[in-house]
Design a protein around this motif. Sequence first.
Motif, PDB file in Angstrom:
ATOM      1  N   GLU A   5      -3.812  -4.633  -3.908  1.00  0.00           N
ATOM      2  CA  GLU A   5      -5.184  -4.391  -4.364  1.00  0.00           C
ATOM      3  C   GLU A   5      -6.059  -3.734  -3.299  1.00  0.00           C
ATOM      4  O   GLU A   5      -7.174  -3.309  -3.605  1.00  0.00           O
ATOM      5  CB  GLU A   5      -5.843  -5.713  -4.774  1.00  0.00           C
ATOM      6  CG  GLU A   5      -5.259  -6.329  -6.040  1.00  0.00           C
ATOM      7  CD  GLU A   5      -5.907  -7.662  -6.385  1.00  0.00           C
ATOM      8  OE1 GLU A   5      -6.178  -7.875  -7.564  1.00  0.00           O
ATOM      9  OE2 GLU A   5      -6.137  -8.463  -5.461  1.00  0.00           O
ATOM     10  N   GLY A   7      -5.768  -0.979  -1.484  1.00  0.00           N
ATOM     11  CA  GLY A   7      -5.711   0.461  -1.278  1.00  0.00           C
ATOM     12  C   GLY A   7      -4.410   0.947  -0.670  1.00  0.00           C
ATOM     13  O   GLY A   7      -4.129   2.155  -0.708  1.00  0.00           O
ATOM     14  N   GLN A  10      -2.166   2.231  -3.447  1.00  0.00           N
ATOM     15  CA  GLN A  10      -2.779   3.426  -4.023  1.00  0.00           C
ATOM     16  C   GLN A  10      -2.577   4.642  -3.111  1.00  0.00           C
ATOM     17  O   GLN A  10      -2.283   5.745  -3.584  1.00  0.00           O
ATOM     18  CB  GLN A  10      -4.275   3.183  -4.250  1.00  0.00           C
ATOM     19  CG  GLN A  10      -4.596   2.196  -5.358  1.00  0.00           C
ATOM     20  CD  GLN A  10      -4.437   0.737  -4.954  1.00  0.00           C
ATOM     21  OE1 GLN A  10      -4.037   0.421  -3.834  1.00  0.00           O
ATOM     22  NE2 GLN A  10      -4.748  -0.158  -5.877  1.00  0.00           N
ATOM     23  N   ILE A  13       1.036   5.816  -3.395  1.00  0.00           N
ATOM     24  CA  ILE A  13       1.272   6.539  -4.643  1.00  0.00           C
ATOM     25  C   ILE A  13       0.631   7.925  -4.597  1.00  0.00           C
ATOM     26  O   ILE A  13       1.190   8.903  -5.104  1.00  0.00           O
ATOM     27  CB  ILE A  13       0.756   5.720  -5.847  1.00  0.00           C
ATOM     28  CG1 ILE A  13       1.527   4.407  -5.966  1.00  0.00           C
ATOM     29  CG2 ILE A  13       0.888   6.505  -7.143  1.00  0.00           C
ATOM     30  CD1 ILE A  13       0.999   3.476  -7.027  1.00  0.00           C
ATOM     31  N   ASP A  14      -0.545   8.012  -3.958  1.00  0.00           N
ATOM     32  CA  ASP A  14      -1.198   9.315  -3.799  1.00  0.00           C
ATOM     33  C   ASP A  14      -0.300  10.294  -3.038  1.00  0.00           C
ATOM     34  O   ASP A  14      -0.209  11.469  -3.380  1.00  0.00           O
ATOM     35  CB  ASP A  14      -2.531   9.162  -3.051  1.00  0.00           C
ATOM     36  CG  ASP A  14      -3.661   8.691  -3.958  1.00  0.00           C
ATOM     37  OD1 ASP A  14      -3.539   8.833  -5.182  1.00  0.00           O
ATOM     38  OD2 ASP A  14      -4.665   8.187  -3.418  1.00  0.00           O
ATOM     39  N   TYR A  20      -1.978   7.351 -11.539  1.00  0.00           N
ATOM     40  CA  TYR A  20      -2.042   5.918 -11.845  1.00  0.00           C
ATOM     41  C   TYR A  20      -3.436   5.568 -12.346  1.00  0.00           C
ATOM     42  O   TYR A  20      -4.382   6.324 -12.146  1.00  0.00           O
ATOM     43  CB  TYR A  20      -1.701   5.079 -10.601  1.00  0.00           C
ATOM     44  CG  TYR A  20      -2.565   5.353  -9.392  1.00  0.00           C
ATOM     45  CD1 TYR A  20      -3.728   4.623  -9.147  1.00  0.00           C
ATOM     46  CD2 TYR A  20      -2.213   6.341  -8.473  1.00  0.00           C
ATOM     47  CE1 TYR A  20      -4.509   4.873  -8.027  1.00  0.00           C
ATOM     48  CE2 TYR A  20      -2.989   6.594  -7.352  1.00  0.00           C
ATOM     49  CZ  TYR A  20      -4.142   5.855  -7.134  1.00  0.00           C
ATOM     50  OH  TYR A  20      -4.926   6.099  -6.037  1.00  0.00           O
ATOM     51  N   GLY A  22      -6.742   2.811 -12.572  1.00  0.00           N
ATOM     52  CA  GLY A  22      -7.420   1.908 -11.651  1.00  0.00           C
ATOM     53  C   GLY A  22      -8.091   2.644 -10.517  1.00  0.00           C
ATOM     54  O   GLY A  22      -8.091   3.873 -10.454  1.00  0.00           O
ATOM     55  N   SER A  23      -8.680   1.869  -9.608  1.00  0.00           N
ATOM     56  CA  SER A  23      -9.444   2.444  -8.511  1.00  0.00           C
ATOM     57  C   SER A  23      -8.556   3.155  -7.505  1.00  0.00           C
ATOM     58  O   SER A  23      -7.388   2.797  -7.323  1.00  0.00           O
ATOM     59  CB  SER A  23     -10.242   1.346  -7.800  1.00  0.00           C
ATOM     60  OG  SER A  23     -11.174   0.761  -8.686  1.00  0.00           O
ATOM     61  N   ARG A  24      -9.133   4.156  -6.854  1.00  0.00           N
ATOM     62  CA  ARG A  24      -8.417   4.897  -5.827  1.00  0.00           C
ATOM     63  C   ARG A  24      -8.445   4.107  -4.515  1.00  0.00           C
ATOM     64  O   ARG A  24      -8.822   2.935  -4.476  1.00  0.00           O
ATOM     65  CB  ARG A  24      -9.036   6.281  -5.645  1.00  0.00           C
ATOM     66  CG  ARG A  24      -9.296   7.031  -6.934  1.00  0.00           C
ATOM     67  CD  ARG A  24      -8.029   7.462  -7.624  1.00  0.00           C
ATOM     68  NE  ARG A  24      -7.351   8.543  -6.906  1.00  0.00           N
ATOM     69  CZ  ARG A  24      -6.362   9.273  -7.406  1.00  0.00           C
ATOM     70  NH1 ARG A  24      -5.936   9.036  -8.639  1.00  0.00           N
ATOM     71  NH2 ARG A  24      -5.792  10.232  -6.709  1.00  0.00           N
ATOM     72  N   VAL A  25      -8.071   4.759  -3.417  1.00  0.00           N
ATOM     73  CA  VAL A  25      -7.958   4.071  -2.127  1.00  0.00           C
ATOM     74  C   VAL A  25      -9.292   3.477  -1.686  1.00  0.00           C
ATOM     75  O   VAL A  25      -9.377   2.310  -1.307  1.00  0.00           O
ATOM     76  CB  VAL A  25      -7.428   5.039  -1.048  1.00  0.00           C
ATOM     77  CG1 VAL A  25      -7.447   4.364   0.321  1.00  0.00           C
ATOM     78  CG2 VAL A  25      -6.020   5.496  -1.385  1.00  0.00           C
ATOM     79  N   SER A  28     -10.572   0.488  -3.844  1.00  0.00           N
ATOM     80  CA  SER A  28      -9.702  -0.675  -3.656  1.00  0.00           C
ATOM     81  C   SER A  28      -9.961  -1.338  -2.309  1.00  0.00           C
ATOM     82  O   SER A  28     -10.043  -2.570  -2.209  1.00  0.00           O
ATOM     83  CB  SER A  28      -8.239  -0.253  -3.763  1.00  0.00           C
ATOM     84  OG  SER A  28      -7.967   0.327  -5.016  1.00  0.00           O
ATOM     85  N   CYS A 206     -12.200  -3.358 -13.907  1.00  0.00           N
ATOM     86  CA  CYS A 206     -12.234  -4.417 -12.894  1.00  0.00           C
ATOM     87  C   CYS A 206     -13.020  -5.603 -13.445  1.00  0.00           C
ATOM     88  O   CYS A 206     -13.711  -5.480 -14.462  1.00  0.00           O
ATOM     89  CB  CYS A 206     -12.861  -3.923 -11.594  1.00  0.00           C
ATOM     90  SG  CYS A 206     -14.662  -3.874 -11.618  1.00  0.00           S
TER      91      CYS A 206
END
Length: 218
Positions: A5, A7, A10, A13-14, A20, A22-25, A28, A206
């Motif tokens: 959760e 970042g 995330q 994955i970036d 994806y 949900g929130s980005r880095v 998060s 969220c």
Amino acid sequence: GNNVEDGSLQGYIDTLGIPYVGSRVLGSALGQDKVIMKQVFSSMNLPIVDYCWFFDTEYLDDAEGILNKINKVGYPVIVKPATLGSSVGITVVKDEEALDDAIMDAITYDTKIVVEKMVDNLVEVNCSVLGDYEYQQTSVLEEVMSSDEFLTYKEKYLGGGKKTGASKGMASTSRVVPARISDKLTEEVKEIAKGAFKALNLSGICRIDFLIDKKENK
């Protein structure tokens, strides 16, 4: 929690170029660090409880100085690790005598510690937000029922597993939907939830938790 959760996942994955939800880095990371999150909320005039924070080395080097900061917040307080979730490492402290044990326990989980003023006459409500920086939609509010002074890890994740041995997670937590608060306060919570969502650069969905002092009605 950490590495999922906050970042880290995330960002990984970036780098792979995989889309994806949900929130980005940034969002998060901001949402995982309770100190930075509070500082962002303060800059946006969003309501937070009185608090102080410190690093583990600061307490170990100058415990008296840290205790003076905490005494200014006033008891009772809640001591918690700054970057964990799920109520891990959290202790309710009602006087200075019990403070050292609580801080040393939190230090075993994190290098950064938050001490917050405990909300009296507590009602905890949750509001989910769906959207992005352009558009936010809020959910019906839920009121979370706790048998303790705060919603513990056991209540969150072990409450449904006593008979079967299998946890139902947060689904096992007692709740009332919609929350039993006034229409005016409900709308205030929803607007603050939207503000917090945008302030932290969140996207997707969220859940934002609110502590309400039902006597002060705020």
